[in-house]
Design a protein around this motif. Structure first.
Motif, short mmCIF file in Angstrom:
data_model
loop_
_atom_site.label_atom_id
_atom_site.label_comp_id
_atom_site.label_asym_id
_atom_site.label_seq_id
_atom_site.Cartn_x
_atom_site.Cartn_y
_atom_site.Cartn_z
N ALA A 17 14.15 -1.74 -6.51
CA ALA A 17 13.22 -1.10 -6.38
C ALA A 17 11.92 -0.89 -6.26
CB ALA A 17 13.68 0.27 -7.51
N GLY A 18 10.77 -1.62 -7.01
CA GLY A 18 9.63 -1.52 -7.65
C GLY A 18 9.16 -2.71 -6.28
N LEU A 19 9.80 -3.64 -5.64
CA LEU A 19 9.34 -4.63 -4.20
C LEU A 19 9.74 -3.97 -2.97
CD1 LEU A 19 10.47 -7.91 -5.27
CD2 LEU A 19 8.30 -7.32 -5.71
N THR A 20 10.32 -3.08 -3.12
CA THR A 20 10.36 -2.17 -1.87
C THR A 20 9.74 -1.21 -1.97
OG1 THR A 20 13.41 -2.37 -2.23
CG2 THR A 20 12.18 -1.06 0.05
N ALA A 21 9.27 -0.37 -2.38
CA ALA A 21 8.26 0.14 -2.73
C ALA A 21 7.06 -0.12 -2.60
CB ALA A 21 8.05 0.80 -4.40
N GLY A 22 6.64 -1.57 -2.75
CA GLY A 22 5.41 -1.53 -2.86
C GLY A 22 5.38 -2.24 -0.78
N ILE A 23 6.75 -2.50 -0.74
CA ILE A 23 6.83 -3.16 0.37
C ILE A 23 6.19 -2.16 1.97
CG2 ILE A 23 7.93 -3.80 2.47
CD1 ILE A 23 9.23 -5.80 0.36
N TYR A 24 6.96 -0.83 1.41
CA TYR A 24 6.87 0.70 2.37
C TYR A 24 5.59 1.03 1.71
CZ TYR A 24 11.17 0.93 4.20
OH TYR A 24 12.29 0.66 5.75
N ALA A 25 4.93 0.94 0.63
CA ALA A 25 3.15 0.62 0.63
C ALA A 25 2.41 0.20 1.03
CB ALA A 25 2.94 0.88 -1.09
N LEU A 26 2.53 -0.92 1.59
CA LEU A 26 1.64 -1.76 1.73
C LEU A 26 1.70 -1.52 3.74
CD1 LEU A 26 2.18 -4.88 -0.32
CD2 LEU A 26 0.12 -3.23 0.46
N ARG A 27 2.67 -1.03 3.76
CA ARG A 27 3.40 -1.38 5.51
C ARG A 27 2.34 0.17 5.56
NH1 ARG A 27 6.78 -3.03 8.92
NH2 ARG A 27 7.09 -1.55 9.64
N SER A 28 2.11 0.85 5.04
CA SER A 28 1.98 2.35 5.50
C SER A 28 -0.48 2.15 4.66
CB SER A 28 1.92 3.55 4.25
OG SER A 28 3.11 3.89 4.61
N GLY A 29 -0.53 0.89 4.22
CA GLY A 29 -1.75 0.97 4.59
C GLY A 29 -2.10 1.32 2.81
N VAL A 30 -1.33 1.05 2.07
CA VAL A 30 -1.83 1.26 0.19
C VAL A 30 -1.46 0.11 -0.54
CG1 VAL A 30 -0.95 2.91 -1.40
CG2 VAL A 30 -1.46 4.53 0.77
N LYS A 31 -1.98 0.27 -1.40
CA LYS A 31 -2.23 -0.59 -2.11
C LYS A 31 -1.97 -0.72 -3.33
CE LYS A 31 -3.95 -5.72 -2.81
NZ LYS A 31 -4.97 -7.39 -2.91
N PRO A 32 -0.41 -1.34 -3.58
CA PRO A 32 -0.36 -0.52 -4.99
C PRO A 32 -0.24 -1.72 -6.07
CG PRO A 32 1.67 -1.93 -4.02
CD PRO A 32 0.03 -2.06 -3.11
N LEU A 33 -0.20 -1.31 -7.11
CA LEU A 33 -0.49 -2.47 -8.26
C LEU A 33 1.13 -2.42 -8.63
CD1 LEU A 33 -2.00 -3.99 -10.78
CD2 LEU A 33 -2.17 -2.41 -11.64
N ILE A 34 1.71 -3.42 -8.36
CA ILE A 34 3.11 -4.33 -9.54
C ILE A 34 2.70 -4.45 -11.02
CG2 ILE A 34 5.43 -4.76 -8.45
CD1 ILE A 34 4.34 -4.63 -5.86
#
Length: 298
Positions: A12-29
């Motif tokens: 769940a967390g890694l998928t959220a990170g992948i989708y965020a990055l693809r949307s131009g958002v850099k997350p902290l995991i």
């Protein structure tokens, strides 16, 4: 301040990170244990659409590679406190680090309760499993055993009864805690044998599980031949650190619906840590997708 802080680097967390990055958002995991979560313990995954067969470790490695190829990374840190601040949320870790984010994604997962007996960890993937739906097909026309007395355990036994030649259902009490309809189905199943007031006390087999030692309340021991042991004595979510921001149910799961929203705007729950009826890779990935697109939607 980050746009998104994700606690947990499972599916769940890694998928959220992948989708965020693809949307131009850099997350902290943030992750405090093994990257990839519980699926890394599964030797073979055959129920993820589009991937016929893959080990859990390979699946997790693929998610990590996809994340890093997009410029993402996972930071090691055990979260010990969270709180609401003026423009978002503050997360503190055990090593003294403090992070701030506009959104908080709780993807902390849940761990299967273990029996706590000798060789249990050693035989995971070699006869010992915690997911009948995931690993049951590997025991087709073989003998399996299920430990537990709740609805999940009886559901596992019934599922396995349709695959295996024989299923032992082992429970430490004299009655089941499951729904009556499930109990009736178990009692009617010709290839399910209930072993009541008993517990598994030893796992036998050199390279893989071959037998179980079972001890009843009077101390009498007997040996059951079994190729697989499915432990269904519950899950343990670790969500206490988020209690000030979210509501938890009696079992400790974060109360959130399919939109993954919690009672606090900006805080979302994804994967096994939230209230849901089905906990599989596909549902964890679905939750991660929803949460990964949060920053673009708000």
């Amino acid at each position: 301040m980050y746009d998104m802080i994700i606690v947990g680097a499972g599916t769940a967390g890694l998928t959220a990170g992948i989708y965020a990055l693809r949307s131009g958002v850099k997350p902290l995991i943030l992750e405090c244990e093994a990257m990839g979560g519980q699926i890394t313990l599964s030797p073979c995954v055959e129920n993820y659409p589009g991937i016929a067969k893959i080990s859990g470790m390979e699946f997790a490695d693929g998610l990590m590679a996809q994340l890093t190829n997009l410029g993402g990374e996972v930071t090691f840190g055990r979260v010990i406190s969270t709180r609401k601040i003026d423009n978002g949320f503050e997360v503190c870790t055990e090593d003294g680090e403090t992070y701030e984010g506009k959104n908080l994604i709780i993807a902390s997962g849940a761990a299967h309760r273990h029996l706590g007996i000798e060789r249990e960890q050693e035989l995971i993937g070699r006869g010992v499993s915690y997911c009948a739906v995931c690993d049951g097909p590997f025991f087709k026309e073989k003998t399996a055993a299920v430990v537990g007395g709740g609805s999940a355990a009886l559901q596992d036994a019934l599922y396995l009864a349709g695959i295996c030649s024989k299923v032992y259902l082992i429970h430490r009490r004299d009655t089941f805690r499951a729904e009556k309809s499930l109990i009736d189905q178990v009692m009617a199943a010709e290839n399910i044998e209930c072993v009541m007031e008993s517990r598994v006390t030893a796992l036998i087999g050199e390279k893989k599980l071959t037998e179980l030692e079972v001890t009843n309340l009077s101390g009498e021991k007997k040996t059951l031949v079994a190729d697989g042991l499915f432990v269904a004595i519950g899950m343990e979510p670790h969500n206490e650190v988020f209690r000030d921001l979210v509501d938890l149910d009696e079992a400790g799961y974060v109360i959130a619906g399919e939109n993954c929203k919690t009672r606090t705007p900006g805080v979302y729950a994804a994967g096994d840590c939230r209230t849901k009826t089905v906990r599989q890779l596909t549902t964890a990935a679905a939750d991660g997708t929803v949460c990964g697109l949060v920053c673009k939607a708000v």
